[in-house]
Write a protein that holds these residues in place. Structure first.
Motif, PDB file in Angstrom:
ATOM      1  N   VAL A 185       0.833  -1.267   0.026  1.00 21.71           N
ATOM      2  CA  VAL A 185      -0.161  -0.148  -0.008  1.00 21.71           C
ATOM      3  C   VAL A 185       0.796   1.376   0.121  1.00 21.71           C
ATOM      4  CG1 VAL A 185      -1.780   1.268   1.179  1.00 21.71           C
ATOM      5  CG2 VAL A 185      -2.059  -1.276   1.263  1.00 21.71           C
ATOM      6  N   GLN A 186       1.910   1.359   0.795  1.00 16.49           N
ATOM      7  CA  GLN A 186       2.763   2.360   0.648  1.00 16.49           C
ATOM      8  C   GLN A 186       3.671   2.372  -0.568  1.00 16.49           C
ATOM      9  OE1 GLN A 186       3.352   4.763   3.549  1.00 16.49           O
ATOM     10  NE2 GLN A 186       4.208   5.777   1.573  1.00 16.49           N
ATOM     11  N   ALA A 187       3.837   1.511  -1.182  1.00 15.14           N
ATOM     12  CA  ALA A 187       4.614   1.556  -2.551  1.00 15.14           C
ATOM     13  C   ALA A 187       3.446   2.362  -3.436  1.00 15.14           C
ATOM     14  CB  ALA A 187       4.895   0.231  -3.054  1.00 15.14           C
ATOM     15  N   ARG A 188       2.460   2.020  -3.492  1.00 13.42           N
ATOM     16  CA  ARG A 188       1.235   2.681  -4.283  1.00 13.42           C
ATOM     17  C   ARG A 188       1.183   3.991  -3.987  1.00 13.42           C
ATOM     18  NH1 ARG A 188      -2.711  -0.401  -7.167  1.00 13.42           N
ATOM     19  NH2 ARG A 188      -1.729  -2.387  -7.838  1.00 13.42           N
ATOM     20  N   LEU A 189       1.147   4.531  -2.762  1.00 16.27           N
ATOM     21  CA  LEU A 189       1.166   5.838  -2.433  1.00 16.27           C
ATOM     22  C   LEU A 189       2.713   6.598  -2.793  1.00 16.27           C
ATOM     23  CD1 LEU A 189      -0.254   5.824   1.153  1.00 16.27           C
ATOM     24  CD2 LEU A 189      -1.501   6.762  -1.025  1.00 16.27           C
ATOM     25  N   ASP A 190       3.745   5.889  -2.658  1.00 16.05           N
ATOM     26  CA  ASP A 190       4.985   6.553  -2.955  1.00 16.05           C
ATOM     27  C   ASP A 190       4.893   6.872  -4.532  1.00 16.05           C
ATOM     28  OD1 ASP A 190       5.961   6.308  -0.593  1.00 16.05           O
ATOM     29  OD2 ASP A 190       6.995   4.597  -0.766  1.00 16.05           O
ATOM     30  N   ALA A 191       4.684   5.844  -5.371  1.00 14.89           N
ATOM     31  CA  ALA A 191       4.500   5.936  -6.809  1.00 14.89           C
ATOM     32  C   ALA A 191       3.512   7.162  -7.011  1.00 14.89           C
ATOM     33  CB  ALA A 191       4.030   4.586  -7.365  1.00 14.89           C
ATOM     34  N   TRP A 192       2.685   7.331  -6.439  1.00 19.25           N
ATOM     35  CA  TRP A 192       1.681   8.496  -6.738  1.00 19.25           C
ATOM     36  C   TRP A 192       2.195   9.757  -6.336  1.00 19.25           C
ATOM     37  CZ3 TRP A 192      -2.509  10.639  -2.660  1.00 19.25           C
ATOM     38  CH2 TRP A 192      -3.271  11.344  -3.441  1.00 19.25           C
ATOM     39  N   LEU A 193       2.612   9.780  -5.099  1.00 19.15           N
ATOM     40  CA  LEU A 193       3.128  11.306  -4.659  1.00 19.15           C
ATOM     41  C   LEU A 193       4.515  11.633  -5.427  1.00 19.15           C
ATOM     42  CD1 LEU A 193       2.231  10.641  -0.923  1.00 19.15           C
ATOM     43  CD2 LEU A 193       1.033  12.069  -2.727  1.00 19.15           C
ATOM     44  N   THR A 194       5.334  10.738  -5.351  1.00 17.26           N
ATOM     45  CA  THR A 194       6.594  10.995  -5.938  1.00 17.26           C
ATOM     46  C   THR A 194       7.292  10.003  -7.135  1.00 17.26           C
ATOM     47  OG1 THR A 194       7.671   9.522  -4.286  1.00 17.26           O
ATOM     48  CG2 THR A 194       7.629  11.999  -3.657  1.00 17.26           C
ATOM     49  N   PRO A 195       6.365   9.991  -8.084  1.00 20.37           N
ATOM     50  CA  PRO A 195       6.754   9.326  -9.322  1.00 20.37           C
ATOM     51  C   PRO A 195       8.066   9.445 -10.046  1.00 20.37           C
ATOM     52  CG  PRO A 195       5.137  10.741 -10.050  1.00 20.37           C
ATOM     53  CD  PRO A 195       5.265  11.079  -8.564  1.00 20.37           C
ATOM     54  N   PHE A 196       8.659  10.661 -10.207  1.00 23.38           N
ATOM     55  CA  PHE A 196       9.818  11.016 -10.734  1.00 23.38           C
ATOM     56  C   PHE A 196      11.151  10.924  -9.914  1.00 23.38           C
ATOM     57  CE2 PHE A 196       6.227  13.437 -12.727  1.00 23.38           C
ATOM     58  CZ  PHE A 196       6.580  12.983 -14.031  1.00 23.38           C
ATOM     59  N   ASP A 197      10.876  10.510  -8.649  1.00 22.95           N
ATOM     60  CA  ASP A 197      12.125  10.263  -7.868  1.00 22.95           C
ATOM     61  C   ASP A 197      12.831   8.904  -8.314  1.00 22.95           C
ATOM     62  OD1 ASP A 197      13.981   9.400  -5.840  1.00 22.95           O
ATOM     63  OD2 ASP A 197      12.407  10.093  -4.060  1.00 22.95           O
ATOM     64  N   VAL A 249      -9.923   4.456 -13.001  1.00 24.92           N
ATOM     65  CA  VAL A 249      -8.771   4.312 -13.994  1.00 24.92           C
ATOM     66  C   VAL A 249      -8.159   5.641 -14.698  1.00 24.92           C
ATOM     67  CG1 VAL A 249      -8.339   3.352 -16.343  1.00 24.92           C
ATOM     68  CG2 VAL A 249      -9.872   2.024 -14.740  1.00 24.92           C
ATOM     69  N   VAL A 250      -8.961   6.441 -14.988  1.00 22.83           N
ATOM     70  CA  VAL A 250      -8.245   7.758 -15.285  1.00 22.83           C
ATOM     71  C   VAL A 250      -7.661   8.462 -14.492  1.00 22.83           C
ATOM     72  CG1 VAL A 250      -9.004   9.663 -16.697  1.00 22.83           C
ATOM     73  CG2 VAL A 250     -10.268   7.795 -17.413  1.00 22.83           C
ATOM     74  N   GLY A 251      -8.330   8.545 -13.356  1.00 26.31           N
ATOM     75  CA  GLY A 251      -7.664   9.253 -12.311  1.00 26.31           C
ATOM     76  C   GLY A 251      -6.301   8.486 -11.721  1.00 26.31           C
ATOM     77  N   GLY A 252      -6.149   7.535 -11.885  1.00 28.84           N
ATOM     78  CA  GLY A 252      -4.740   6.825 -11.842  1.00 28.84           C
ATOM     79  C   GLY A 252      -3.883   7.180 -12.766  1.00 28.84           C
ATOM     80  N   ILE A 253      -4.204   7.112 -14.061  1.00 32.12           N
ATOM     81  CA  ILE A 253      -3.208   7.352 -15.018  1.00 32.12           C
ATOM     82  C   ILE A 253      -2.836   8.876 -15.157  1.00 32.12           C
ATOM     83  CG2 ILE A 253      -3.063   7.240 -17.706  1.00 32.12           C
ATOM     84  CD1 ILE A 253      -4.932   4.887 -17.691  1.00 32.12           C
ATOM     85  N   THR A 254      -3.693   9.686 -14.639  1.00 31.26           N
ATOM     86  CA  THR A 254      -3.410  11.109 -14.849  1.00 31.26           C
ATOM     87  C   THR A 254      -2.858  11.545 -13.436  1.00 31.26           C
ATOM     88  OG1 THR A 254      -5.768  11.425 -14.325  1.00 31.26           O
ATOM     89  CG2 THR A 254      -4.976  11.551 -16.475  1.00 31.26           C
ATOM     90  N   ARG A 255      -2.565  10.869 -12.566  1.00 29.88           N
ATOM     91  CA  ARG A 255      -2.238  11.144 -11.028  1.00 29.88           C
ATOM     92  C   ARG A 255      -3.121  11.862 -10.210  1.00 29.88           C
ATOM     93  NH1 ARG A 255       3.202  14.023 -10.379  1.00 29.88           N
ATOM     94  NH2 ARG A 255       2.572  13.723  -7.916  1.00 29.88           N
ATOM     95  N   VAL A 256      -4.378  11.854 -10.523  1.00 34.42           N
ATOM     96  CA  VAL A 256      -5.291  12.613  -9.464  1.00 34.42           C
ATOM     97  C   VAL A 256      -5.394  11.467  -8.236  1.00 34.42           C
ATOM     98  CG1 VAL A 256      -7.718  13.185  -9.359  1.00 34.42           C
ATOM     99  CG2 VAL A 256      -6.661  13.620 -11.338  1.00 34.42           C
ATOM    100  N   ILE A 257      -5.364  10.304  -8.564  1.00 38.87           N
ATOM    101  CA  ILE A 257      -5.412   9.447  -7.395  1.00 38.87           C
ATOM    102  C   ILE A 257      -4.465   8.339  -7.873  1.00 38.87           C
ATOM    103  CG2 ILE A 257      -7.894   9.824  -6.860  1.00 38.87           C
ATOM    104  CD1 ILE A 257      -8.560   7.055  -8.339  1.00 38.87           C
ATOM    105  N   PRO A 258      -3.903   7.688  -6.655  1.00 41.72           N
ATOM    106  CA  PRO A 258      -2.965   6.545  -6.913  1.00 41.72           C
ATOM    107  C   PRO A 258      -3.794   5.430  -7.969  1.00 41.72           C
ATOM    108  CG  PRO A 258      -3.327   6.661  -4.627  1.00 41.72           C
ATOM    109  CD  PRO A 258      -4.349   7.504  -5.131  1.00 41.72           C
ATOM    110  N   VAL A 259      -2.736   4.729  -8.733  1.00 38.27           N
ATOM    111  CA  VAL A 259      -3.216   3.866  -9.528  1.00 38.27           C
ATOM    112  C   VAL A 259      -3.640   2.519  -8.888  1.00 38.27           C
ATOM    113  CG1 VAL A 259      -2.020   2.138 -11.232  1.00 38.27           C
ATOM    114  CG2 VAL A 259      -1.147   4.377 -11.230  1.00 38.27           C
TER     115      VAL A 259
END
Length: 477
Positions: free
Chosen positions: A282-294, A398-408
């Motif tokens: 779950v934390q990995a999903r949040l990290d990928a959402w909040l800091t995807p370019f890290d 689905v669209v929210g996850g792809i556009t970073r509105v929400i986690p994938v």
């Protein structure tokens, strides 16, 4: 005995046929264009794929004309258009990956399309009246819980890409959660019709908001607990969010109390935060959402943000009008034909084409809600609104996850993405909405001067099933 004359309303079947022609023209035209761009010639199996899709659409139209004469004329063409666009995009990805032969994903998706349409037509044929489903309210609950739990059974469920949502029986595999959303919708609708008065009773008023009584929180707490079990046990954020969102939405429709929505959002957000503290996926999903370019998050395997970043670059390169069919780079996005097919569509059709696809989804959900408003029984109103919400909410996730509105979340776009389980389940939902819209739009039988229903209408009203279904009940939308 005098009979009050009644003008026979239009069935809408001619309009449906015209819209089906347009839907098929879009799907087949895109298929031909992709082949011309990438191979310079017409597809070798054009007759098989295009003819097969057209034959399915015609058979479905004929059965709707026969078994659901007054069904909404827009629902079926939109489903065919979305399914056809999905087949074209999967074929395009096959060509890019060098898998356009007989074993290509497009051929398998077409096979599942046949199965899905057959399941929808069987549903429409066998289910004469949607109110019959209310008899199986608690049976549907047990079936839904069993379907959700199936992937957790040893030697039956399997973990793929970090989520345990698949069940394998011999060479066949499927996602039981796709069917669970339908049977749980039956349970939620039946339960809330019976209990909505209790759930809508006045409770304490805090800051102008009418809160429910403490003892009425049991159902939403159980739904929340079930969603957290899915999130933790199966590592499936998408299904967890979809089921809980479906229950909260139907609860709001039944009671018209905003407090239920706020409580539901607070419960799920709190549960997700707690899960992120104790469970790494779950934390990995949040990290990928909040800091995807890290860089540390981008290259993490598993749980990295590489797929999300590739999808974002694909959407950006599409611009306003897109690169054109067959002229993008879909293979740079992992799982482009399933989880991220929306990103590929955005790249090749641009913002304009992607908005057109989203408008199709919007119209499909709106037509489902229109059927819910028009049908006369409370169960039908809740069930139709729940199924319409499933389409709308799943597309948003689905669209929210792809556009970073929400986690994938791992959910797939209905009708577009590769996957037999999803395709079959969504076609069954289409059949259920057609059945409910037929009941909503079907004219009442002629009325005599004695107030009794006459028998002169050659398209009689649907049969009334036995049971305790109160036909005067109203659930406002």
């Amino acid at each position: 005995m005098a009979v009050v004359s009644q003008e026979r309303p239009r069935t809408g079947r001619a309009a449906e046929l015209g819209l089906l022609v347009i839907a098929l023209a879009i799907a087949i035209g895109a298929y031909v264009q992709v082949s011309l761009v990438l191979t310079g010639e017409l597809p070798a199996n054009l007759a098989t794929r295009a003819g097969g899709l057209a034959a399915l659409a015609v058979v479905a139209h004929v059965l709707v004309r026969w078994k659901a004469t007054y069904a909404d004329p827009v629902i079926l063409p939109i489903a065919v258009a979305l399914n056809g666009i999905g087949l074209t995009m999967i074929y395009r990805i096959d060509l890019a990956a060098g898998e356009a032969g007989e074993a290509g994903d497009a051929d398998r998706q077409l096979m599942w399309t046949v199965v899905g349409v057959a399941a929808a037509m069987a549903t429409l044929w066998l289910l004469k009246d949607h109110r019959i489903l209310r008899r199986y309210t608690y049976t549907a609950m047990l079936a839904g819980l069993a379907l959700i739990a199936l992937p957790l059974v040893p030697f039956l469920g399997a973990t793929i890409n970090g989520a345990r949502i698949w069940v394998f029986i011999g060479p066949m595999s499927f996602q039981p959660g796709e069917l669970a959303k339908i049977v749980l919708g039956v349970f939620f609708a039946g339960y809330l019709v019976n209990e909505r008065d209790t759930l809508a009773l006045a409770g304490p008023k805090v800051l102008g908001l009418q809160l429910p009584r403490i003892r009425d929180l049991g159902p939403i707490l159980l739904a929340w607990a079930a969603s957290i079990v899915i999130l933790v046990g199966e590592r499936d954020l998408g299904t967890s969010l979809l089921f809980f969102g479906l229950f909260v939405a139907m609860l709001y429709v039944a009671t018209e109390r905003l407090s239920w929505v706020l409580i539901g959002l607070s419960l799920f957000a709190g549960g997700a935060v707690l899960a992120s503290q104790f469970f790494g996926h779950v934390q990995a999903r949040l990290d990928a959402w909040l800091t995807p370019f890290d860089p540390a998050v981008l290259d993490r395997d598993p749980g990295g943000s590489g797929q999300l970043v590739s999808g974002l670059f694909g959407l950006a390169s599409g611009g306003l009008t897109g690169t054109g069919w067959g002229q993008g780079y879909p293979t740079t996005v992992p799982y482009a034909n399933s989880d991220f097919i929306i990103a590929v569509i955005g790249e090749e059709l641009g913002l304009v084409g992607l908005l057109a696809v989203l408008i199709l989804y919007l119209i499909l959900a709106e037509r489902g809600m229109r059927a819910a408003i028009g049908v006369r029984d409370g169960f039908g109103k809740l069930f139709a609104s729940g199924m319409a919400f499933v389409f709308a909410f799943q597309v948003f996730v689905v669209v929210g996850g792809i556009t970073r509105v929400i986690p994938v979340t791992g959910l797939t776009a209905p009708f577009l993405a590769l996957g037999g389980s999803s395709l079959v389940a969504n076609w069954i939902i289409v059949a259920l909405l057609l059945r409910i819209s037929d009941s909503a739009r079907r004219p009442a039988p002629p009325v005599t001067d004695g107030g009794e229903g006459g028998g002169g209408d050659d398209v009689p009203a649907p049969p009334r099933p036995s049971g305790n279904d109160n036909e005067t009940e109203v659930v406002r939308l």
